[in-house]
Design a protein around this motif. Structure first.
Motif, PDB file in Angstrom:
ATOM      1  N   VAL A 295     -19.639  -4.377 -50.025  1.00 59.41           N
ATOM      2  CA  VAL A 295     -20.050  -5.582 -49.365  1.00 59.41           C
ATOM      3  C   VAL A 295     -19.852  -5.703 -47.970  1.00 59.41           C
ATOM      4  CG1 VAL A 295     -19.825  -8.142 -49.431  1.00 59.41           C
ATOM      5  CG2 VAL A 295     -19.833  -6.757 -51.629  1.00 59.41           C
ATOM      6  N   ASP A 296     -20.689  -5.743 -47.006  1.00 61.56           N
ATOM      7  CA  ASP A 296     -20.771  -5.761 -45.666  1.00 61.56           C
ATOM      8  C   ASP A 296     -20.736  -7.057 -45.230  1.00 61.56           C
ATOM      9  OD1 ASP A 296     -20.614  -5.110 -43.112  1.00 61.56           O
ATOM     10  OD2 ASP A 296     -22.528  -4.054 -43.179  1.00 61.56           O
ATOM     11  N   GLY A 297     -19.765  -7.785 -44.784  1.00 65.10           N
ATOM     12  CA  GLY A 297     -19.695  -9.300 -44.181  1.00 65.10           C
ATOM     13  C   GLY A 297     -20.096 -10.119 -44.947  1.00 65.10           C
ATOM     14  N   ALA A 298     -20.089 -11.448 -44.199  1.00 66.98           N
ATOM     15  CA  ALA A 298     -20.547 -12.294 -45.187  1.00 66.98           C
ATOM     16  C   ALA A 298     -21.884 -12.540 -45.692  1.00 66.98           C
ATOM     17  CB  ALA A 298     -20.258 -13.516 -44.191  1.00 66.98           C
ATOM     18  N   GLU A 299     -22.693 -11.846 -45.115  1.00 68.66           N
ATOM     19  CA  GLU A 299     -24.022 -11.960 -45.646  1.00 68.66           C
ATOM     20  C   GLU A 299     -24.209 -11.054 -46.893  1.00 68.66           C
ATOM     21  OE1 GLU A 299     -28.590 -10.598 -44.394  1.00 68.66           O
ATOM     22  OE2 GLU A 299     -27.215 -10.702 -42.914  1.00 68.66           O
ATOM     23  N   GLY A 300     -23.306  -9.939 -46.826  1.00 74.93           N
ATOM     24  CA  GLY A 300     -23.299  -9.116 -47.989  1.00 74.93           C
ATOM     25  C   GLY A 300     -22.501  -9.585 -49.078  1.00 74.93           C
ATOM     26  N   LEU A 301     -21.570 -10.664 -48.925  1.00 76.51           N
ATOM     27  CA  LEU A 301     -20.703 -11.013 -49.991  1.00 76.51           C
ATOM     28  C   LEU A 301     -21.950 -12.259 -50.683  1.00 76.51           C
ATOM     29  CD1 LEU A 301     -18.260 -11.563 -51.390  1.00 76.51           C
ATOM     30  CD2 LEU A 301     -17.404 -13.100 -49.583  1.00 76.51           C
ATOM     31  N   ALA A 302     -22.596 -12.908 -49.956  1.00 75.35           N
ATOM     32  CA  ALA A 302     -23.355 -13.744 -50.469  1.00 75.35           C
ATOM     33  C   ALA A 302     -24.486 -13.291 -51.228  1.00 75.35           C
ATOM     34  CB  ALA A 302     -23.963 -14.569 -49.184  1.00 75.35           C
ATOM     35  N   GLY A 303     -24.914 -12.177 -50.937  1.00 78.62           N
ATOM     36  CA  GLY A 303     -25.774 -11.280 -51.814  1.00 78.62           C
ATOM     37  C   GLY A 303     -25.173 -10.871 -52.958  1.00 78.62           C
ATOM     38  N   LEU A 304     -24.107 -10.499 -52.838  1.00 81.12           N
ATOM     39  CA  LEU A 304     -23.266 -10.043 -54.318  1.00 81.12           C
ATOM     40  C   LEU A 304     -23.030 -11.492 -55.155  1.00 81.12           C
ATOM     41  CD1 LEU A 304     -21.419  -8.176 -56.105  1.00 81.12           C
ATOM     42  CD2 LEU A 304     -19.515  -9.002 -54.641  1.00 81.12           C
ATOM     43  N   LEU A 305     -22.708 -12.350 -54.522  1.00 80.87           N
ATOM     44  CA  LEU A 305     -22.425 -13.807 -55.404  1.00 80.87           C
ATOM     45  C   LEU A 305     -23.766 -14.398 -55.804  1.00 80.87           C
ATOM     46  CD1 LEU A 305     -19.410 -14.986 -53.425  1.00 80.87           C
ATOM     47  CD2 LEU A 305     -19.403 -13.896 -55.497  1.00 80.87           C
ATOM     48  N   ALA A 306     -24.905 -14.006 -55.328  1.00 82.51           N
ATOM     49  CA  ALA A 306     -26.193 -14.578 -55.977  1.00 82.51           C
ATOM     50  C   ALA A 306     -26.190 -14.426 -57.479  1.00 82.51           C
ATOM     51  CB  ALA A 306     -27.417 -14.006 -55.400  1.00 82.51           C
ATOM     52  N   GLY A 318      -4.854 -10.341 -47.573  1.00 84.56           N
ATOM     53  CA  GLY A 318      -5.374  -9.091 -46.723  1.00 84.56           C
ATOM     54  C   GLY A 318      -6.562  -8.954 -46.125  1.00 84.56           C
ATOM     55  N   LEU A 319      -7.279 -10.207 -45.931  1.00 87.55           N
ATOM     56  CA  LEU A 319      -8.384 -10.229 -45.480  1.00 87.55           C
ATOM     57  C   LEU A 319      -8.844 -10.132 -43.878  1.00 87.55           C
ATOM     58  CD1 LEU A 319     -11.508 -10.330 -46.843  1.00 87.55           C
ATOM     59  CD2 LEU A 319     -11.205 -12.875 -46.247  1.00 87.55           C
ATOM     60  N   GLY A 320      -7.697 -10.598 -43.066  1.00 96.52           N
ATOM     61  CA  GLY A 320      -7.749 -10.658 -41.736  1.00 96.52           C
ATOM     62  C   GLY A 320      -7.886 -12.200 -41.296  1.00 96.52           C
ATOM     63  N   LEU A 321      -7.676 -12.487 -40.072  1.00100.75           N
ATOM     64  CA  LEU A 321      -7.880 -13.689 -39.507  1.00100.75           C
ATOM     65  C   LEU A 321      -9.155 -13.713 -38.484  1.00100.75           C
ATOM     66  CD1 LEU A 321      -4.243 -14.547 -38.452  1.00100.75           C
ATOM     67  CD2 LEU A 321      -5.389 -15.309 -40.578  1.00100.75           C
ATOM     68  N   GLY A 322      -9.763 -14.932 -38.420  1.00101.43           N
ATOM     69  CA  GLY A 322     -10.754 -15.105 -37.475  1.00101.43           C
ATOM     70  C   GLY A 322     -12.147 -15.597 -38.214  1.00101.43           C
ATOM     71  N   ALA A 323     -13.120 -15.580 -37.256  1.00110.22           N
ATOM     72  CA  ALA A 323     -14.306 -16.130 -37.495  1.00110.22           C
ATOM     73  C   ALA A 323     -15.275 -15.308 -38.878  1.00110.22           C
ATOM     74  CB  ALA A 323     -15.381 -15.932 -36.342  1.00110.22           C
ATOM     75  N   GLU A 324     -15.001 -14.419 -38.834  1.00109.46           N
ATOM     76  CA  GLU A 324     -15.842 -13.405 -40.039  1.00109.46           C
ATOM     77  C   GLU A 324     -14.900 -13.909 -41.359  1.00109.46           C
ATOM     78  OE1 GLU A 324     -17.738 -11.136 -42.376  1.00109.46           O
ATOM     79  OE2 GLU A 324     -18.212 -11.653 -40.345  1.00109.46           O
ATOM     80  N   THR A 325     -13.794 -14.187 -41.323  1.00110.73           N
ATOM     81  CA  THR A 325     -13.184 -14.540 -42.862  1.00110.73           C
ATOM     82  C   THR A 325     -13.589 -16.178 -42.866  1.00110.73           C
ATOM     83  OG1 THR A 325     -11.181 -13.579 -42.705  1.00110.73           O
ATOM     84  CG2 THR A 325     -11.003 -15.521 -43.688  1.00110.73           C
ATOM     85  N   VAL A 326     -13.616 -16.778 -41.659  1.00111.65           N
ATOM     86  CA  VAL A 326     -14.306 -18.330 -41.943  1.00111.65           C
ATOM     87  C   VAL A 326     -15.630 -18.211 -42.608  1.00111.65           C
ATOM     88  CG1 VAL A 326     -15.193 -20.456 -40.832  1.00111.65           C
ATOM     89  CG2 VAL A 326     -12.947 -19.294 -40.344  1.00111.65           C
ATOM     90  N   ALA A 327     -16.542 -17.131 -42.350  1.00113.43           N
ATOM     91  CA  ALA A 327     -17.906 -17.209 -42.805  1.00113.43           C
ATOM     92  C   ALA A 327     -18.129 -16.663 -44.068  1.00113.43           C
ATOM     93  CB  ALA A 327     -18.686 -16.066 -41.813  1.00113.43           C
ATOM     94  N   ARG A 328     -16.972 -15.742 -44.565  1.00114.23           N
ATOM     95  CA  ARG A 328     -16.762 -15.324 -45.827  1.00114.23           C
ATOM     96  C   ARG A 328     -16.339 -16.302 -47.037  1.00114.23           C
ATOM     97  NH1 ARG A 328     -14.307  -9.280 -45.508  1.00114.23           N
ATOM     98  NH2 ARG A 328     -15.538  -8.463 -44.223  1.00114.23           N
ATOM     99  N   VAL A 329     -15.512 -17.262 -46.555  1.00117.00           N
ATOM    100  CA  VAL A 329     -15.109 -18.591 -47.073  1.00117.00           C
ATOM    101  C   VAL A 329     -16.175 -19.251 -47.466  1.00117.00           C
ATOM    102  CG1 VAL A 329     -13.925 -20.579 -47.247  1.00117.00           C
ATOM    103  CG2 VAL A 329     -12.920 -18.106 -46.486  1.00117.00           C
ATOM    104  N   ALA A 330     -17.107 -19.549 -46.276  1.00117.67           N
ATOM    105  CA  ALA A 330     -18.313 -20.573 -46.299  1.00117.67           C
ATOM    106  C   ALA A 330     -19.012 -19.825 -47.603  1.00117.67           C
ATOM    107  CB  ALA A 330     -18.981 -20.452 -45.147  1.00117.67           C
ATOM    108  N   ALA A 331     -19.461 -18.565 -47.589  1.00121.90           N
ATOM    109  CA  ALA A 331     -20.355 -17.928 -48.410  1.00121.90           C
ATOM    110  C   ALA A 331     -19.654 -18.054 -49.984  1.00121.90           C
ATOM    111  CB  ALA A 331     -20.589 -16.341 -48.108  1.00121.90           C
ATOM    112  N   VAL A 332     -18.445 -17.930 -49.864  1.00126.27           N
ATOM    113  CA  VAL A 332     -17.949 -18.103 -51.175  1.00126.27           C
ATOM    114  C   VAL A 332     -17.854 -19.584 -52.095  1.00126.27           C
ATOM    115  CG1 VAL A 332     -15.689 -18.000 -52.441  1.00126.27           C
ATOM    116  CG2 VAL A 332     -16.080 -16.120 -51.198  1.00126.27           C
TER     117      VAL A 332
END
Length: 497
Positions: A295-306, A318-332
């Motif tokens: 799964v590549d980034g927040a967009e890939g995660l959103a695709g999986l969770l479709a 273990g996800l790491g801190l920052g904007a990318e994690t915020v975007a993944r949480v939003a997708a979830v």
């Protein structure tokens, strides 16, 4: 008896019972008898007993206990800290009945030091100010003595609602409380001062709990057992849910694997690790029954969770801190699934916690957040700084965020937005080890995947995590916990069967 009553709620239970026709003196006599029985069952005749009383109703219980023990033939000395003319109501009546047998003595350190048993009846759960003066000296002498200490209701100096030490406090070996235990028996440091807690029936009927509306509980199977069901003979893995655990980068994949293994072990039918492409080989080489998807980034995660069959997500370990994690949480959070937010998923929102809470608001599927104290303070700095009882901190955070909040620690509190709270007491100190929290988030994720409501899943997850830690014991590391869940589940299933 899972309900825990604050001092004010216990006072209301007493009031309702008295209003229904049971005299206060009867309740005091029953309480004192229960304390006397607790002493007599542990100590044969001939043991020297000192009862140290305060000026309130807790002291009144002590007067009754002293009278009962003396009547049974024990050598008893009763000492009052304070002025006898301050005794009022039922306590004054109990003191008068003691005086018919023996005198009330002033506090005597030497007598306390020589006693085989000291009954601490100074202050009960309703103590509202720090212990000082002669009372503080009495506490110090009780703690310095060689005899066993039996506390009445709660060790003197412990706040019944918060478990805090109010200046100084008695360290009891046994505590005898009445009707229901108090939060202070389980919240630290009170739990370490209370020793073994015995609950005595003094004739208060359980139906008063409905009027009181108790909302705090001890976390034990009776709180959530009806919501968990072992697999049925006619079932299959697809009816037990499919949990997804979001992995961090190649050098930080272990946390997600710990969570995923725990989710599968607790009973989720299927578990998939959503892995960044650069970590796919690392994750795949360590996992067998747990599946792996690139799964590549927040967009890939959103695709999986479709795929809405993926009905629960654990994100943060273990996800790491920052904007990318915020975007993944939003997708979830953007979809019909249960979500467990832990670790980096929480800290990444420290600059905009309101944004996270807005995404949680109005969701029909549960969200569980599992912060330790540091993560909690980043999301709820004002609540953390307010000096509130741990139960109230967790409750306020749950109400503000819309999530079930698991405020972790040796006395973990689980709180629901609807005001319920549970205090956990089965976590061994060996659980304080790297990766233990990742396992907990995975356990909760597996339970919400199975369909348990958020509060009950979080409470069961915390309890099962502690029970697994107890079974492993000394030398525990996080990898030991998921296998130990087998014994925990076996016992729960046997109880269900």
């Amino acid at each position: 008896m899972l309900e825990l009553l604050t001092p004010s709620e216990m006072g209301e239970a007493d009031r309702l019972t008295i209003a229904a026709g049971t005299a206060g003196t009867v309740l005091m006599d029953r309480a004192g008898l229960a304390v006397a029985d607790a002493v007599a069952t542990r100590h044969p005749l001939g043991h020297r007993i000192v009862v140290v009383c305060g000026p309130g109703n807790n002291g009144g219980d002590g007067f009754v206990a002293a009278r009962v023990l003396a009547g049974r033939g024990y050598p008893v000395r009763l000492m009052l800290v304070g002025e006898a003319d301050r005794l009022k109501g039922d306590a004054a009546d109990a003191a008068a009945r003691w005086r018919q047998r023996l005198p009330i003595e002033p506090f005597d350190k030497a007598a306390v030091a020589a006693a085989d048993v000291v009954v601490d009846a100074l202050f009960g759960a309703g103590l509202a100010r720090p212990v000082d003066g002669e009372a503080a000296e009495a506490v110090a002498a009780i703690n310095a003595g060689r005899g066993e200490v039996v506390a009445v209701d709660l060790p003197s100096g412990i706040n019944g609602e918060t478990g805090a030490v109010m200046g100084v406090a008695v360290k009891a070996d046994v505590t005898v409380t009445f009707f229901r235990r108090k939060p202070g028996h389980f919240l630290l440091p009170g739990r370490e001062y209370a020793g073994r807690v015995r609950v005595a029936d003094i004739g208060i009927q359980p139906d008063v709990l409905t009027t009181i509306g108790a909302r705090c509980f001890l976390n034990a199977p009776g709180l959530w057992r009806e919501y968990w069901h072992p697999p049925a003979a006619s079932g299959h893995k697809y009816v037990r849910g499919h949990a997804v655990v979001v992995s961090g980068p190649m050098a930080a994949t272990g946390a997600a694997r710990l969570a995923a293994g725990a989710a599968l072990r607790i009973g989720a039918g299927l578990v998939t690790v959503a892995s960044p492409p650069d970590a796919l080989l690392v994750n795949a080489s360590h996992l067998t029954a747990v599946m792996v998807r690139s799964v590549d980034g927040a967009e890939g995660l959103a695709g999986l969770l479709a795929d809405h069959r993926l009905n629960a997500v654990v994100i943060g370990p273990g996800l790491g801190l920052g904007a990318e994690t915020v975007a993944r949480v939003a997708a979830v959070l953007d979809g019909p699934r249960a979500v467990v937010l832990d670790a980096d998923a929480l800290t990444s929102h420290r600059d905009d916690p309101a944004g996270l809470f807005a995404r949680i608001a109005g969701r029909s599927h549960p969200v569980v957040m599992t912060p330790h104290d540091g993560e909690f303070a980043r999301l709820f700095p004002d609540i953390a700084a307010a000096g509130l009882p741990k139960t109230d901190r967790a409750r306020q955070a749950a109400a503000r965020s819309g999530a079930v909040v698991v405020l972790k620690g040796a006395d973990t509190v689980i709180a629901s937005p609807d005001g319920r709270a549970a205090i956990n007491d089965n976590a061994p100190p060996w659980l304080a080890t790297a990766g233990s929290g990742d396992v907990l988030s995975g356990i909760i994720g597996g339970l919400v995947a199975e369909g348990m409501p958020g509060f009950e899943a979080a409470a069961m997850g915390v309890w099962a995590h502690g029970a697994a830690g107890e079974r492993v014991g000394i030398g525990l590391i996080a990898e030991d916990l998921a296998p130990a869940l087998r014994d925990v589940l076996r016992a729960l299933a046997a109880d269900a069967g």
